[in-house]
Scaffold this active site. Structure first.
Site, PDB file in Angstrom:
ATOM      1  N   CYS A  70       1.425  12.606  31.483  1.00 51.40           N
ATOM      2  CA  CYS A  70       2.417  13.006  30.683  1.00 51.40           C
ATOM      3  C   CYS A  70       2.081  13.805  29.419  1.00 51.40           C
ATOM      4  CB  CYS A  70       3.439  11.911  30.346  1.00 51.40           C
ATOM      5  SG  CYS A  70       2.677  10.657  29.687  1.00 51.40           S
ATOM      6  N   HIS A 108       5.071   7.505  26.964  1.00 53.01           N
ATOM      7  CA  HIS A 108       5.407   8.577  27.613  1.00 53.01           C
ATOM      8  C   HIS A 108       5.767   9.679  26.737  1.00 53.01           C
ATOM      9  CE1 HIS A 108       6.665  11.230  30.791  1.00 53.01           C
ATOM     10  NE2 HIS A 108       8.042  11.316  30.544  1.00 53.01           N
ATOM     11  N   ASP A 125      10.786  17.613  31.625  1.00 46.00           N
ATOM     12  CA  ASP A 125       9.877  16.489  31.554  1.00 46.00           C
ATOM     13  C   ASP A 125       9.090  17.079  32.974  1.00 46.00           C
ATOM     14  OD1 ASP A 125       8.096  14.318  31.942  1.00 46.00           O
ATOM     15  OD2 ASP A 125       9.782  12.896  31.499  1.00 46.00           O
TER      16      ASP A 125
END
Length: 261
Positions: A70, A108, A125
């Site tokens: 991420c 994250h 995302d």
């Protein structure tokens, strides 16, 4: 990110430079990124450092044709979007684990994006593995249907937001904007701690036009839609070929999870 690097990044994901930084272009860029750049944690198991700077992320994802997790994927995507005229803020999140237990702060990284004409914001995302294929309307609280599932953004305690997929909580967003360097400590923890699932497992996964391809350790899994699934165990030689053919990643040795003392 200057124009030359942005153009190289766009070639990496097979996308044209948008004429306008609008939601249509954001949707196209988001999906192209998921199709081209794998979610992977190979660096952890190859003994490679993970550096959270724009230059280092560009060199890895664009220059070396790699993926990342991420912090890397959304960190690099944020730089690309800014260069194209989008407004982008980095948001920290905590991932829901077994039993609804939340992970550590900065577990994250996700993106809050506005278009050039102020439309949005949108939750983008490209660094959560199997997730939404397109950005989600950040301020919309009803269910949002996406090829990746039914998503909902819900109010949570202390001004946070929960992102749910098919009714199950995925992660909890802190709405305060962050800088990329704020994620360095937890990125280090993810790489080194025996408690980190990234340290315990090996994964490389990418969206395809019809489903998803995932190489988890020695297991190659190919899915098409919701009904067709094929999986098999690979030999060492097949593993290196699979990384190259399915993900465009050329390795000189098979990565392996080191025993945790």
């Amino acid at each position: 990110m200057d124009s030359t690097r942005a153009d190289a990044y766009l070639r990496r994901i097979g996308a044209d430079r948008p004429a306008v930084a609008d939601i249509a272009a954001l949707r196209a860029l988001h999906r192209r990124h998921l199709l081209a750049v794998p979610f992977e944690n190979l660096s952890i198991h190859l003994g490679q450092d993970i550096v959270l700077t724009e230059a280092a992320l560009f060199d890895k994802i664009v220059g070396a044709g790699r993926g990342g997790f991420c912090y890397e994927l959304n960190g690099a995507f944020a730089a690309l979007l800014r260069s194209l005229g989008y407004g982008v803020e980095l948001l920290a999140a905590r991932v829901f684990g077994d039993g609804g237990r939340l992970g550590p702060p900065y577990d994250h990284l996700a993106l809050r994006v506005t278009t050039a004409d102020g439309d949005g914001p949108w939750l983008a995302d490209v660094g959560f593995g199997r997730h939404s294929e397109y950005p989600l309307a950040y301020n919309h609280r009803d269910e949002q249907h996406d090829p990746g599932g039914a998503f909902r953004i819900a109010e949570a305690p202390d001004g946070d937001l929960d992102v749910l997929r098919d009714g199950s909580p995925a992660y909890r967003l802190d709405q305060r904007p962050r800088a990329l360097g704020d994620f360095e400590a937890t990125c280090w923890w993810q790489r080194t701690s025996p408690a980190s699932h990234f340290r315990q497992s090996l994964v490389c996964s990418r969206l395809t036009g019809t489903g998803r391809v995932t190489l988890s350790g020695r297991k190659l899994v190919l899915t098409e839609g919701e009904d067709r699934r094929e999986e098999r165990e690979l030999s060492d030689g097949e593993i290196l070929t699979a990384y190259r053919e399915h993900f465009g990643i050329a390795l000189d040795r098979v990565p392996a999870v080191a025993p945790i003392a």
